[in-house]
Motif scaffolding. Structure first.
Motif, PDB file in Angstrom:
ATOM      1  N   MET A   1       0.857  -1.201   0.000  1.00  0.00           N
ATOM      2  CA  MET A   1       0.000   0.000   0.000  1.00  0.00           C
ATOM      3  C   MET A   1       0.885   1.239   0.000  1.00  0.00           C
ATOM      4  N   LEU A   2       0.673   2.093  -0.952  1.00  0.00           N
ATOM      5  CA  LEU A   2       1.580   3.209  -1.122  1.00  0.00           C
ATOM      6  C   LEU A   2       1.186   4.446  -0.329  1.00  0.00           C
ATOM      7  N   MET A   3      -0.087   4.539   0.013  1.00  0.00           N
ATOM      8  CA  MET A   3      -0.511   5.777   0.654  1.00  0.00           C
ATOM      9  C   MET A   3      -1.587   5.517   1.687  1.00  0.00           C
ATOM     10  N   GLU A   4      -1.702   6.484   2.588  1.00  0.00           N
ATOM     11  CA  GLU A   4      -2.820   6.428   3.519  1.00  0.00           C
ATOM     12  C   GLU A   4      -4.054   6.937   2.782  1.00  0.00           C
ATOM     13  N   THR A   5      -5.191   6.556   3.289  1.00  0.00           N
ATOM     14  CA  THR A   5      -6.408   7.105   2.690  1.00  0.00           C
ATOM     15  C   THR A   5      -6.401   8.607   2.932  1.00  0.00           C
ATOM     16  N   SER A   6      -6.593   9.366   1.875  1.00  0.00           N
ATOM     17  CA  SER A   6      -6.546  10.804   2.072  1.00  0.00           C
ATOM     18  C   SER A   6      -7.961  11.345   2.116  1.00  0.00           C
ATOM     19  N   GLU A   7      -8.131  12.341   2.929  1.00  0.00           N
ATOM     20  CA  GLU A   7      -9.437  12.973   2.994  1.00  0.00           C
ATOM     21  C   GLU A   7      -9.305  14.374   2.456  1.00  0.00           C
ATOM     22  N   ILE A   8     -10.263  14.751   1.657  1.00  0.00           N
ATOM     23  CA  ILE A   8     -10.205  16.100   1.114  1.00  0.00           C
ATOM     24  C   ILE A   8     -10.822  17.045   2.135  1.00  0.00           C
ATOM     25  N   ALA A   9      -9.993  17.942   2.629  1.00  0.00           N
ATOM     26  CA  ALA A   9     -10.488  18.908   3.606  1.00  0.00           C
ATOM     27  C   ALA A   9     -10.585  20.254   2.926  1.00  0.00           C
ATOM     28  N   PRO A  10     -11.474  21.119   3.405  1.00  0.00           N
ATOM     29  CA  PRO A  10     -11.498  22.468   2.846  1.00  0.00           C
ATOM     30  C   PRO A  10     -10.135  23.109   3.031  1.00  0.00           C
ATOM     31  N   ALA A  11      -9.782  23.986   2.119  1.00  0.00           N
ATOM     32  CA  ALA A  11      -8.451  24.602   2.169  1.00  0.00           C
ATOM     33  C   ALA A  11      -8.209  25.273   3.508  1.00  0.00           C
ATOM     34  N   ALA A 215      -0.442  16.921 -11.812  1.00  0.00           N
ATOM     35  CA  ALA A 215      -0.542  17.642 -10.529  1.00  0.00           C
ATOM     36  C   ALA A 215      -0.323  16.680  -9.362  1.00  0.00           C
ATOM     37  N   ILE A 216      -0.981  15.543  -9.398  1.00  0.00           N
ATOM     38  CA  ILE A 216      -0.890  14.581  -8.291  1.00  0.00           C
ATOM     39  C   ILE A 216       0.488  13.926  -8.270  1.00  0.00           C
ATOM     40  N   PHE A 217       0.948  13.533  -9.434  1.00  0.00           N
ATOM     41  CA  PHE A 217       2.235  12.819  -9.524  1.00  0.00           C
ATOM     42  C   PHE A 217       3.366  13.610  -8.865  1.00  0.00           C
ATOM     43  N   LEU A 218       3.344  14.936  -9.070  1.00  0.00           N
ATOM     44  CA  LEU A 218       4.447  15.764  -8.592  1.00  0.00           C
ATOM     45  C   LEU A 218       4.326  16.168  -7.121  1.00  0.00           C
ATOM     46  N   ALA A 219       3.103  16.257  -6.630  1.00  0.00           N
ATOM     47  CA  ALA A 219       2.869  17.090  -5.447  1.00  0.00           C
ATOM     48  C   ALA A 219       2.857  16.359  -4.111  1.00  0.00           C
ATOM     49  N   ASP A 220       3.104  17.152  -3.046  1.00  0.00           N
ATOM     50  CA  ASP A 220       2.805  16.726  -1.680  1.00  0.00           C
ATOM     51  C   ASP A 220       1.342  17.053  -1.363  1.00  0.00           C
ATOM     52  N   ARG A 221       0.867  18.154  -1.952  1.00  0.00           N
ATOM     53  CA  ARG A 221      -0.554  18.497  -1.847  1.00  0.00           C
ATOM     54  C   ARG A 221      -0.995  19.141  -3.154  1.00  0.00           C
ATOM     55  N   VAL A 222      -2.266  18.895  -3.506  1.00  0.00           N
ATOM     56  CA  VAL A 222      -2.831  19.508  -4.706  1.00  0.00           C
ATOM     57  C   VAL A 222      -3.886  20.528  -4.284  1.00  0.00           C
ATOM     58  N   GLY A 223      -3.656  21.772  -4.655  1.00  0.00           N
ATOM     59  CA  GLY A 223      -4.651  22.810  -4.422  1.00  0.00           C
ATOM     60  C   GLY A 223      -5.640  22.796  -5.573  1.00  0.00           C
ATOM     61  N   VAL A 224      -6.921  22.586  -5.252  1.00  0.00           N
ATOM     62  CA  VAL A 224      -7.943  22.530  -6.304  1.00  0.00           C
ATOM     63  C   VAL A 224      -8.658  23.867  -6.336  1.00  0.00           C
ATOM     64  N   PHE A 240       2.074   9.546  -1.442  1.00  0.00           N
ATOM     65  CA  PHE A 240       2.950   8.535  -2.044  1.00  0.00           C
ATOM     66  C   PHE A 240       4.407   8.837  -1.694  1.00  0.00           C
ATOM     67  N   PRO A 241       5.173   7.780  -1.345  1.00  0.00           N
ATOM     68  CA  PRO A 241       6.585   8.029  -1.014  1.00  0.00           C
ATOM     69  C   PRO A 241       7.372   8.499  -2.232  1.00  0.00           C
ATOM     70  N   ARG A 242       8.519   9.113  -1.956  1.00  0.00           N
ATOM     71  CA  ARG A 242       9.423   9.565  -3.017  1.00  0.00           C
ATOM     72  C   ARG A 242      10.722   8.782  -2.922  1.00  0.00           C
ATOM     73  N   PRO A 243      11.495   8.622  -3.965  1.00  0.00           N
ATOM     74  CA  PRO A 243      11.209   9.102  -5.313  1.00  0.00           C
ATOM     75  C   PRO A 243      10.063   8.316  -5.958  1.00  0.00           C
ATOM     76  N   ARG A 244       9.345   8.995  -6.843  1.00  0.00           N
ATOM     77  CA  ARG A 244       8.211   8.376  -7.524  1.00  0.00           C
ATOM     78  C   ARG A 244       8.590   8.032  -8.958  1.00  0.00           C
ATOM     79  N   GLU A 245       8.035   6.947  -9.436  1.00  0.00           N
ATOM     80  CA  GLU A 245       8.272   6.582 -10.840  1.00  0.00           C
ATOM     81  C   GLU A 245       6.971   6.715 -11.616  1.00  0.00           C
ATOM     82  N   LEU A 246       7.106   6.850 -12.934  1.00  0.00           N
ATOM     83  CA  LEU A 246       5.921   7.069 -13.765  1.00  0.00           C
ATOM     84  C   LEU A 246       4.891   5.953 -13.607  1.00  0.00           C
TER      85      LEU A 246
END
Ligand SMILES: Nc1ncnc2c1ncn2[C@@H]1O[C@H](COP(=O)(O)OP(=O)(O)OP(=O)(O)O)[C@@H](O)[C@H]1O
Ligand SMILES: [Mg+2]
Length: 268
Positions: A1-11, A215-224, A240-246
């Motif tokens: 499992m590469l990531m924790e479940t993320s929750e979208i919170a208001p900015a 946006a997701i591939f590069l980021a620690d967080r994505v501002g929508v 997702f941990p780094r370094p990331r591959e395509l």
């Protein structure tokens, strides 16, 4: 499992990043045309040192406006903004911006273009030249230092522009669709390189794109961001941990996040 479940919170609640905030905004707003065009409204965020934040959103939602406000190129209409703890009052040397088009000087070689910001600040030393050469090596242009822009591909020209940005010594990098004009293959390749380079520099990066995957591939967080009026609707954590591959982009976890971002965009 590469990531924790993320929750979208208001900015407003997800905007507090771990570590020291380098870029901070409270209720940032910008209007144009005497107040009749609201380009950005109520943007509140904290961006930590070394963090990579992508900004996505439809055309006209205020992405470039937000970058220009952070860079000090334009003034706020409302709210507060600081970089390194200082209120932003105008352009500053610790913040650098890069655009879709490389804007290189055609009559100067790659290394002469990289040295331009140094030259504008005073005389160029042997140390500056060595530094510029190292930066061109870092962006993969060791063998093209003395080539002119017309002899370089679009992707190579953007690499020169990135080296020129790093030469300024800025540690907050604002990248406005820097690879948007390039073909997909070149763009993906440059994205991987960009992650390596900004990590090596410990730079804090804000990266604007129309492309959700990128946006997701590069980021620690994505501002929508959402339009009319432009708002920072959510900050989506990407764990997702780094370094990331395509190949990350084809995993189910990644695509769950793509759907989340898409839904956030669509629900506003
Ligand atoms: N100098 C200006 N004068 C008047 N209106 C402006 C100015 N700059 C931006 N705007 C308006 O502000 C809004 C946001 O523009 P902005 O360029 O920030 O959008 P964007 O999200 O970067 O769009 P794109 O994805 O097309 O680059 C738009 O409605 C635009 O017309
Ligand atoms: Mg824009």
């Amino acid at each position: 499992m590469l990531m924790e479940t993320s929750e979208i919170a208001p900015a407003e609640t997800a905007g507090i990043a771990p570590g020291a905030p380098i870029v901070h905004g409270t209720n940032v707003g910008k209007t144009f045309a005497g107040g009749s065009v609201v380009a950005l409204e109520g943007a509140t965020f904290d961006i930590a040192k070394g963090e990579f934040v992508s900004l996505v959103g439809p055309s006209g939602c205020g992405k470039s406006t937000l970058l220009r406000l952070i860079s000090g190129l334009i003034d706020l209409s409302s709210g507060q903004m600081s970089v390194h703890g200082d209120p932003v009052k105008g352009p500053r040397t610790d913040v650098g911006m890069m655009f879709q088009k490389a804007t290189l000087l055609e009559w100067r070689t790659a290394i002469e273009n990289v040295l331009l910001p140094t030259e504008l600040n005073g005389t160029i030393t042997a140390k500056d030249k060595r530094h510029a050469a190292e930066l061109l090596e870092l962006v993969g242009l060791k063998d093209f230092m003395f080539s002119y822009p017309s002899q370089l591909s679009g992707g190579m020209q953007q690499r020169v522009a990135l080296a020129r940005l790093l030469q300024t010594g800025a540690d907050v990098l604002l990248l406005d669709e820097p690879f948007g004009a390039l073909d997909e293959f070149t763009r993906e390749h440059l994205n991987v390189e960009l992650m390596r380079i900004v990590a090596e520099f410990g730079a804090t990066t804000i990266f604007v794109t129309h492309n959700i995957t990128e946006a997701i591939f590069l980021a620690d967080r994505v501002g929508v961001m959402t339009p009319r009026p432009g708002r920072l609707a959510a900050m989506v954590p990407v764990n997702f941990p780094r370094p990331r591959e395509l190949s990350l982009q084809t995993t189910p976890e990644f695509n769950v996040l793509v759907e989340q971002v898409r839904n956030t965009l669509g629900s506003h």
